[in-house]
Scaffold this motif. Structure first.
Motif, PDB file in Angstrom:
ATOM      1  N   ASP A   1     -62.967  34.361 -64.430  1.00  0.00           N
ATOM      2  CA  ASP A   1     -62.015  35.034 -63.536  1.00  0.00           C
ATOM      3  C   ASP A   1     -61.735  33.985 -62.459  1.00  0.00           C
ATOM      4  O   ASP A   1     -62.599  33.712 -61.625  1.00  0.00           O
ATOM      5  CB  ASP A   1     -62.661  36.292 -62.939  1.00  0.00           C
TER       6      ASP A   1
ATOM      7  N   ARG B   1     -64.153  43.818 -65.652  1.00  0.00           N
ATOM      8  CA  ARG B   1     -64.053  43.307 -67.018  1.00  0.00           C
ATOM      9  C   ARG B   1     -65.407  42.760 -67.484  1.00  0.00           C
ATOM     10  O   ARG B   1     -66.108  42.088 -66.737  1.00  0.00           O
ATOM     11  CB  ARG B   1     -62.980  42.221 -67.118  1.00  0.00           C
TER      12      ARG B   1
ATOM     13  N   GLU C   1     -59.011  35.864 -66.960  1.00  0.00           N
ATOM     14  CA  GLU C   1     -58.359  37.106 -66.543  1.00  0.00           C
ATOM     15  C   GLU C   1     -56.849  36.937 -66.539  1.00  0.00           C
ATOM     16  O   GLU C   1     -56.108  37.881 -66.796  1.00  0.00           O
ATOM     17  CB  GLU C   1     -58.832  37.496 -65.130  1.00  0.00           C
TER      18      GLU C   1
ATOM     19  N   ASP D   1     -61.459  36.094 -58.045  1.00  0.00           N
ATOM     20  CA  ASP D   1     -61.848  37.505 -58.011  1.00  0.00           C
ATOM     21  C   ASP D   1     -61.665  38.049 -56.597  1.00  0.00           C
ATOM     22  O   ASP D   1     -62.091  37.415 -55.633  1.00  0.00           O
ATOM     23  CB  ASP D   1     -63.317  37.638 -58.428  1.00  0.00           C
ATOM     24  N   GLY D   2     -61.016  39.200 -56.513  1.00  0.00           N
ATOM     25  CA  GLY D   2     -60.783  39.811 -55.198  1.00  0.00           C
ATOM     26  C   GLY D   2     -59.542  39.248 -54.538  1.00  0.00           C
ATOM     27  O   GLY D   2     -59.405  39.300 -53.313  1.00  0.00           O
TER      28      GLY D   2
ATOM     29  N   GLU E   1     -66.442  39.256 -65.648  1.00  0.00           N
ATOM     30  CA  GLU E   1     -66.962  39.778 -64.379  1.00  0.00           C
ATOM     31  C   GLU E   1     -68.396  40.293 -64.587  1.00  0.00           C
ATOM     32  O   GLU E   1     -69.336  39.773 -63.987  1.00  0.00           O
ATOM     33  CB  GLU E   1     -66.025  40.860 -63.821  1.00  0.00           C
TER      34      GLU E   1
HETATM   35 MN    MN Z   1     -61.883  39.975 -60.670  1.00  0.00          MN
END
Ligand code: MN
Ligand code: AHG
Ligand code: MN
Length: 335
Positions: free
Chosen positions: A122, A280, A101, A125-126, A284
């Motif tokens: 990724d 994505r 990412e 994430d978050g 993801e």
């Molecule tokens: Mn993410």
């Protein structure tokens, strides 16, 4: 220690490394390269979790000051996690290409004949949730290098359908650190035991409950969703579908992890501002979809099975609807 007190230590500790090695023994031709690749992921995620756990005292919270190719402001921990993932995978000669990412394009690490795999991730994430101490995660997806493809075009290593994934998973940095992975032979979960620094088998052969009690969607955008999504969500809220409650963390990995263990449905629909959804496909939706299907659930973009989408670009977005058998069947009636 006598044998009686040893008994008290049961069940015996099975680390993720042991689990992977035992799994590889099913393949007489296995060279151990794939196990070594996976150990790169466990090493990187242990390093990431250490930083996540001490972020508040190490002065590494907040924005890095740059924007990634998707126009999102990078957090310091996004950049750190990306670097750690790349460093750990660079030491594995079997990894030829990575995509992330946080990287503009797929990147060639190694073009030698030993380079058999591409890893897409990724790294965090978050990450916007970190500053407020909410769970975050790392996702990963592994492809075999397609026949005849060279290092000249790293994109061709990663632009493959999700059905071609040979492994996928995630780590959730929650109240404990848990790695969930599949190599196409069921889904297994491992909890990091901080006292020994190893991921230990804690959730063997996870099966998603056939039906759950919660739905997970950002309802603030409800009026921006296509009408059929609105109708489905209103149906869940009406009570006619059973007694559903709403649970939404805003970290996909954490929201999905709960959905995997408890059942239910997670939805990130197309919206007015994100016509193709926000999440994505490659790093993801694909890994989450593989885990879900391996555990007895299903994942779709509302029209097509996620794993059958033919990707056109590394950062391609997709709507994502993933969950238990029952909820996915009900959802299908609305689309
Ligand atoms: Mn993410
Ligand atoms: P990332 O931090 O990697 O950019 O991903 C954030 C994602 C995902 O984790 C979550 O499901 C979603 O953003 C939440 O989006 P909304 O705030 O629009 O609900
Ligand atoms: Mn991220």
């Amino acid at each position: 220690m006598n044998s009686q007190s040893l008994e008290a230590l049961k069940p015996p500790t099975l680390t993720i490394q042991q689990h992977i090695v035992v799994g590889q023994q099913r393949f007489p031709d296995a060279t151990g390269e794939f196990s070594f690749l996976l150990s790169g992921l466990t090493l990187a995620t242990k390093k990431i979790q250490a930083q996540v756990r001490s972020a508040g005292i190490n002065n590494i919270l907040g924005e890095f000051g740059e924007v990634n190719i998707q126009g999102e402001s990078q957090q310091i921990l996004d950049v750190y996690s990306n670097r750690v993932m790349i460093e750990s995978l660079s030491c594995r000669k079997s990894v030829g290409v990575i995509a992330s990412e946080e990287e503009d394009e797929a990147r060639l690490l190694n073009d030698s004949p030993e380079a058999k795999y591409a890893v897409i991730f990724d790294p965090l994430d978050g990450s916007s949730n970190i500053d407020v101490n909410v769970s975050v995660g790392t996702t990963f997806s592994i492809f075999r290098r397609p026949d005849g493809v060279t290092g000249a075009n790293p994109n061709q290593w990663v632009l493959q359908k999700g059905t071609e994934q040979i492994g996928a998973g995630y780590v959730v940095y929650g109240s404990s650190t848990v790695m969930v992975y599949t190599v196409g032979n069921g889904v297994h979960g491992f909890t990091l035991d901080p006292s020994i620094g190893a991921f230990v088998l804690s959730h063997e052969n996870i099966r998603m409950p056939k039906q759950g009690k919660s739905y997970s969607v950002n309802e603030a955008y409800l009026e921006d969703f296509p009408p059929n999504y609105q109708e489905y969500i209103n149906h869940l809220k009406s009570g006619n579908a059973g007694n559903y409650r709403s649970r939404y963390i805003g970290s996909m990995v954490a929201d999905f992890h709960r959905t995997l263990l408890r059942g239910g449905i997670f939805i990130y629909p197309p919206t007015e501002s994100h016509k193709s959804g926000k999440l994505r496909l490659l790093y993801e939706a694909n890994p989450i979809a593989m885990i879900a299907e391996q555990a007895g659930g299903f994942a779709t973009n509302g029209e097509t099975r996620i794993l059958e989408i033919d990707p056109q670009e590394v950062h391609q977005r997709t709507p994502l609807v993933v969950g238990s058998e029952h909820e996915m069947e009900q959802f299908r009636k609305f689309i």
